[in-house]
Motif scaffolding. Structure first.
Motif, PDB file in Angstrom:
ATOM      1  N   TYR A   1       1.318   4.191  -2.880  1.00 13.13           N
ATOM      2  CA  TYR A   1       1.072   5.594  -2.573  1.00 13.13           C
ATOM      3  C   TYR A   1       2.320   6.429  -2.813  1.00 13.13           C
ATOM      4  CZ  TYR A   1      -0.462   9.709   0.038  1.00 13.13           C
ATOM      5  OH  TYR A   1      -0.803  10.999   0.386  1.00 13.13           O
TER       6      TYR A   1
ATOM      7  N   ASP B   1       0.831  -1.210   0.000  1.00 16.92           N
ATOM      8  CA  ASP B   1       0.000   0.000   0.000  1.00 16.92           C
ATOM      9  C   ASP B   1       0.861   1.254   0.000  1.00 16.92           C
ATOM     10  OD1 ASP B   1      -2.597   1.290   0.175  1.00 16.92           O
ATOM     11  OD2 ASP B   1      -2.028   1.817   2.220  1.00 16.92           O
ATOM     12  N   LEU B   2       1.861   1.318   0.889  1.00 16.30           N
ATOM     13  CA  LEU B   2       2.706   2.514   0.957  1.00 16.30           C
ATOM     14  C   LEU B   2       3.557   2.670  -0.304  1.00 16.30           C
ATOM     15  CD1 LEU B   2       4.008   2.782   4.627  1.00 16.30           C
ATOM     16  CD2 LEU B   2       2.172   4.042   3.508  1.00 16.30           C
TER      17      LEU B   2
ATOM     18  N   ARG C   1       0.920  12.015   6.956  1.00 14.03           N
ATOM     19  CA  ARG C   1      -0.247  11.369   7.557  1.00 14.03           C
ATOM     20  C   ARG C   1      -0.318   9.892   7.154  1.00 14.03           C
ATOM     21  NH1 ARG C   1      -3.284  15.157   6.580  1.00 14.03           N
ATOM     22  NH2 ARG C   1      -4.144  14.517   4.561  1.00 14.03           N
ATOM     23  N   LYS C   2      -0.046   9.603   5.891  1.00 15.36           N
ATOM     24  CA  LYS C   2      -0.048   8.216   5.421  1.00 15.36           C
ATOM     25  C   LYS C   2       1.063   7.412   6.093  1.00 15.36           C
ATOM     26  CE  LYS C   2      -1.686   5.110   2.511  1.00 15.36           C
ATOM     27  NZ  LYS C   2      -3.087   4.657   2.538  1.00 15.36           N
TER      28      LYS C   2
ATOM     29  N   ARG D   1       0.048  15.106   3.489  1.00 17.50           N
ATOM     30  CA  ARG D   1      -0.622  13.830   3.207  1.00 17.50           C
ATOM     31  C   ARG D   1       0.370  12.665   3.299  1.00 17.50           C
ATOM     32  NH1 ARG D   1      -1.992  13.523  -1.808  1.00 17.50           N
ATOM     33  NH2 ARG D   1      -1.481  15.605  -2.550  1.00 17.50           N
ATOM     34  N   ARG D   2       1.586  12.906   2.826  1.00 15.32           N
ATOM     35  CA  ARG D   2       2.613  11.877   2.925  1.00 15.32           C
ATOM     36  C   ARG D   2       2.920  11.544   4.382  1.00 15.32           C
ATOM     37  NH1 ARG D   2       7.214  12.255   5.541  1.00 15.32           N
ATOM     38  NH2 ARG D   2       7.310  14.412   4.830  1.00 15.32           N
TER      39      ARG D   2
ATOM     40  N   GLN E   1      -0.010   6.516   9.552  1.00 19.27           N
ATOM     41  CA  GLN E   1      -0.909   5.361   9.528  1.00 19.27           C
ATOM     42  C   GLN E   1      -0.127   4.062   9.365  1.00 19.27           C
ATOM     43  OE1 GLN E   1      -3.702   6.155   6.398  1.00 19.27           O
ATOM     44  NE2 GLN E   1      -4.686   7.859   7.486  1.00 19.27           N
ATOM     45  N   GLY E   2       0.925   4.101   8.560  1.00 18.82           N
ATOM     46  CA  GLY E   2       1.775   2.926   8.422  1.00 18.82           C
ATOM     47  C   GLY E   2       2.460   2.560   9.726  1.00 18.82           C
TER      48      GLY E   2
END
Length: 594
Positions: A105, A101-102, A225-226, A222-223, A229-230
């Motif tokens: 993204y 996923d990462l 924040r993602k 956004r990077r 989450q990781g």
């Protein structure tokens, strides 16, 4: 606060910062990928470890497989295998939810950042192009204005010159006027370019670049924040399997708690109890009297000295521990009841005391032929290692009496169950044949003939084997309750009894030595009053109790113990409703009353 306002002049810093953020995300993805490889290798090693120490799981016939410590160790290996599966699940979820996923993204925001930087570069190039035009128009204006000044000075100088003609003066003035006009045009063009540049510069610094910087700021946030989450998923992935891992660890703890050393000792006794009696006291042999000499001569089969229990003299030990011993007492053959030990006070056995001479002659007649056979074997050449091993016989004669009786009983029960299955199949085929005869459209009755014949042959063969093993079991000294799987339990719906072809036991047939045991035991069982319980037991496993004399039970049932195990592996119990029967001792946990 945004980058477009506060960092309007820090293009290089913003570009470097966003690049650093992308590199951090890429580094984290690589970190998680290596972590998944570690988890996978760890799980693989755990599985290999469990498999390495669980190689004997298929061989359930080995004696130690019944021990609780052995079963607990197998349970620990199974729990470790499940634990390895959870580690594999962690690796799989980390790979899917974080790495893949990462990484996807990351590629997207890389492309987005590249687009924003291209837009900023184009705006920068447009402003630089306008500035070059401004600079060119400025230089041209400057050049033309200087030429116009020189032309004006030349016209003025020509006009004051007394030697110049009127035509020269006019020409100089026209030239000065033309240069002035060109300079004025260049001035206007320079002013226009300057206005255009100032407008584009304001657009660049107040609109275009702040917008691009704000977009890059949003991308970087956004990077981050993602990536956060990781980070959280890295922990949650393992938290989600923690309950199952906890159950695996609880299973290991339970396996350790389930070890019952007392029960293991009892199982060892069950599996290895020989059934032999301890040697009696040696008798005094008075060589001064002929009768005692005859008595001593007839006792060739009696061991002189202690039995080699510890195995220090294996080549000379008593037959009880090896069938290859030099002397075999007729009273201890595998097909007879073990002798009664002599009284503790050393007195002579009553049977021997009544008539020593007749007893000795009788014993000599019994033992001469077996002894001659064994002596012949002793005269043979050296025995190879393969021949030195005891021969496994169908009647389990190579085993000690107690173990032999248990194995015969087990084999007898297996044959009975197989016979019951064949009888059920025979009944089913008979019913199917009746249906076909009444309704021919459903099938041809003749098509069932081969199956019926084969089933009948199997039943006859199994009946013969059952009768044979029953005889061996009676010879091995089995009690009445050890032969609960009687053949007449299969006499249902035309299935005949094994003792006679017509389905009834014939009185004219050769008397079976075990029938007296059955009759005597059954009479005692029917006539005796209800005995007081000596304890209670809890069922650890299900037992169907399909044979005569046994009683069914389910795991967890609590039953009253009426009669203890006499060494044959069966315990007599009673339900609350008064039903009594025998159950396998190893299937229950017994608690005696104090």
């Amino acid at each position: 606060m945004d980058w477009g306002t506060e960092l309007w002049d820090q293009y290089d810093i913003i570009e470097k910062h966003t690049q650093s953020g992308l590199e951090l995300m890429d580094k984290y993805v690589k970190f998680v990928r290596e972590r998944t490889e570690i988890e996978q290798n760890y799980a693989k090693q755990l599985r290999n470890l469990s498999k390495k120490y669980n190689q004997k799981r298929s061989n359930k016939d080995e004696p130690e497989c019944r021990l609780s410590s052995h079963q607990s160790f197998l349970n620990i290996l199974n729990e470790m295998n499940d634990y390895a599966g959870q580690r594999e699940l962690i690796a799989e979820n980390l790979m899917i939810n974080i790495c893949i996923d990462l990484n996807k993204y990351l590629q997207e925001i890389k492309q987005e950042r590249k687009t924003y930087l291209m837009e900023a570069k184009k705006a920068q190039q447009s402003l630089e192009s306008t500035y070059k035009q401004l600079d060119n128009s400025k230089k041209r204006f400057e050049r033309e204005w200087r030429e116009a000044e020189r032309a004006a000075q030349h016209a003025e100088k020509t006009d004051q010159d007394i030697n110049a003609t009127k035509a020269d003066v006019e020409k100089a003035k026209q030239q000065a006027h033309m240069k002035a006009h060109i300079a004025e045009e260049c001035k206007n063009d320079y002013a226009a370019q300057l206005q255009k540049y100032n407008k584009e510069q304001n657009q660049f610094y107040f609109n275009d670049m702040p917008l691009i910087f704000n977009k890059l700021q949003d991308l970087d946030e956004r990077r981050a924040r993602k990536l956060a989450q990781g980070y959280i998923l890295f922990s949650d992935t393992e938290k989600h399997v923690m309950p199952i891992i906890g159950k695996c660890l609880e299973g290991i703890t339970k396996a350790g708690s389930n070890v019952n050393e007392k029960n293991d000792s009892r199982i060892v006794i069950e599996q290895n109890k020989s059934g032999f009696e301890r040697p009696g006291d040696l008798e005094f042999e008075d060589y001064s009297q002929g009768i005692n000499r005859a008595s001593s001569d007839s006792s060739l089969g009696t061991p002189k000295g202690p039995i080699d229990i510890l195995g220090k003299n294996r080549s000379k030990n008593f037959w009880l521990f090896s069938r290859r011993s030099k002397f075999s007492s007729s009273t201890l053959t595998p097909f007879s009841t073990p002798p009664t030990p002599s009284p503790s006070n050393g007195s002579t056995s009553p049977k021997f005391g009544r008539d020593p001479l007749s007893y000795c002659l009788k014993e000599i007649n019994k033992t001469v032929k077996p002894r001659i056979s064994s002596f012949r074997t002793l005269r043979r050449s050296k025995v190879t290692p393969e021949k030195a091993l005891p021969t496994v016989t169908e009647d389990f004669g190579h085993l000690p009496p107690e173990q032999r009786r248990k194995r015969l009983q087990q084999k007898f029960e297996e044959i009975c169950k197989e016979l019951q299955k064949e009888v059920d199949q025979s009944e089913a085929l008979g019913k199917m044949k009746d249906v076909y005869e009444k309704n021919p459209q459903m099938g041809d009755p003749a098509s069932l003939a081969p199956q019926i014949n084969q089933t009948s042959q199997n039943i006859e063969r199994l009946r013969g084997e059952m009768s044979k093993y029953e005889t061996w079991l009676a010879e091995a000294g089995g009690r009445g309750d050890a032969l609960r799987y009687r053949a007449h339990s299969f006499n249902n719906n035309g299935a005949h009894d094994v003792y006679s072809p017509d389905g009834a036991h014939s009185d004219e047939s050769t008397p079976d030595p075990s029938q007296a045991i059955y009759a005597e035991f059954d009479d005692d069982f029917d006539d005796e009053e209800l005995a007081a319980p000596i304890g209670e037991c809890t069922a650890m496993y299900n037992f169907p109790g399909i044979s005569e004399g046994t009683i069914s039970m389910q795991e967890g049932d609590v039953l009253a113990v009426v009669e203890e195990d006499k060494g044959d592996g069966w315990t007599r119990v009673r339900r609350n409703n008064g039903d009594e029967g025998y159950i396998p001792t190893s299937y229950v946990s017994i608690t005696h009353k104090k």
